[in-house]
Scaffold this active site. Structure first.
Site, short mmCIF file in Angstrom:
data_model
loop_
_atom_site.label_atom_id
_atom_site.label_comp_id
_atom_site.label_asym_id
_atom_site.label_seq_id
_atom_site.Cartn_x
_atom_site.Cartn_y
_atom_site.Cartn_z
N LYS A 125 49.52 45.46 40.45
CA LYS A 125 48.31 45.30 41.41
C LYS A 125 48.79 45.61 42.79
O LYS A 125 47.79 46.29 43.46
CB LYS A 125 47.79 43.83 41.11
CG LYS A 125 47.37 43.73 39.84
CD LYS A 125 46.72 42.20 39.62
CE LYS A 125 46.18 42.15 38.08
NZ LYS A 125 45.80 40.51 38.16
N ASP B 25 40.31 38.99 40.77
CA ASP B 25 40.24 38.40 39.27
C ASP B 25 39.80 39.70 38.62
O ASP B 25 38.78 40.38 38.93
CB ASP B 25 39.68 37.27 38.91
CG ASP B 25 39.85 36.73 37.60
OD1 ASP B 25 40.99 36.53 36.91
OD2 ASP B 25 38.77 36.60 36.83
N TYR C 32 45.40 46.51 29.21
CA TYR C 32 44.76 47.11 28.31
C TYR C 32 44.45 48.87 28.68
O TYR C 32 43.83 49.39 28.03
CB TYR C 32 43.34 46.73 28.14
CG TYR C 32 43.11 45.13 27.88
CD1 TYR C 32 43.17 44.69 26.38
CD2 TYR C 32 43.00 44.11 28.75
CE1 TYR C 32 43.16 43.65 25.91
CE2 TYR C 32 43.28 42.73 28.22
CZ TYR C 32 43.12 42.45 26.93
OH TYR C 32 43.04 41.16 26.48
N HIS D 263 38.93 50.31 38.43
CA HIS D 263 38.39 49.04 39.03
C HIS D 263 38.62 48.48 40.18
O HIS D 263 38.22 47.95 41.10
CB HIS D 263 38.15 47.99 37.70
CG HIS D 263 39.23 47.62 37.30
ND1 HIS D 263 40.19 48.46 36.78
CD2 HIS D 263 39.93 46.28 37.06
CE1 HIS D 263 41.40 47.66 36.48
NE2 HIS D 263 40.98 46.36 36.46
#
Length: 201
Positions: free
Chosen positions: A13, A70, A160, A186
């Site tokens: 991330k 999140d 995923y 995203h």
């Protein structure tokens, strides 16, 4: 360069968000840059709610402006599941790779009899930036559309990514290069939206 704390210990991330914010003059540090902070309980029923919980907890504990996110996967045929439970969908122990594999296996089993046209899905990321006193500076959301494959494909990414097939590219998210994924993911979309929100008067 402005500096902020990103409330995550996930290096993937950090790698996604750092270059986007760096281009806007914002240096991002992960939780490894501060003394250990207890992980807050993420008990909201939305991605945005959990992002706020994490941002406020890490900002208060560190005394620094803090960004948190999140994110997870929403599958249409499963009424949006696994959603906010994406990271712990299979309730598996072990390291991140072990948990990811268990989550992917559970998802494929849940969709075993679902045809391709009903396997639509998307990654969702909600971001929240707060001051140490808990004041929200900006919030943003990004999505990443595709459909769930019948078997994992690709070695890049995490979570995923091996299951999200991108029809326009003919490959999964895990088969994209890191640069290609950042351009459409995203988390990348949310980070760019956050930068835009920060630049607005």
């Amino acid at each position: 360069m402005t500096k902020l704390l990103f409330g995550t210990s996930n290096p993937h991330k950090l790698d996604e968000v750092r270059p986007i914010l760096a281009a806007a003059g914002i240096e991002v540090e992960g939780l490894d840059a501060v003394d250990p902070i207890p992980e807050p309980v993420e008990d909201a029923d939305t991605f945005a709610g959990n992002a706020r919980i994490k941002a406020r907890a890490y900002a208060a504990a560190s005394g620094r402006r803090c960004l948190a996110e999140d994110s997870g996967l929403e599958v249409d045929a499963l009424d949006g599941a696994p959603g906010v439970y994406s990271a712990r969908y299979a309730d598996s122990d072990g390291d991140r790779a072990t948990r990811d594999a268990a989550n992917n296996a559970k998802l494929l089993a849940a969709l075993a009899d679902v045809p391709d046209e009903r396997r639509g899905a998307r990654f969702v990321c909600a971001m929240c930036l707060v001051e140490p006193d808990g004041t929200i500076v900006a919030e943003a959301r990004g999505t990443y559309e595709g459909r769930i494959t019948h078997a994992p494909r690709g070695e890049n990414g995490f979570g995923y990514d091996p299951l999200l097939f991108l029809p326009d590219r003919g490959c999964t998210s895990a088969e994209l290069s890191p640069e290609e994924k950042n351009a459409r993911s995203h988390r990348g979309a949310a980070a760019r939206a956050l930068v835009k929100a920060l630049s607005e008067p």
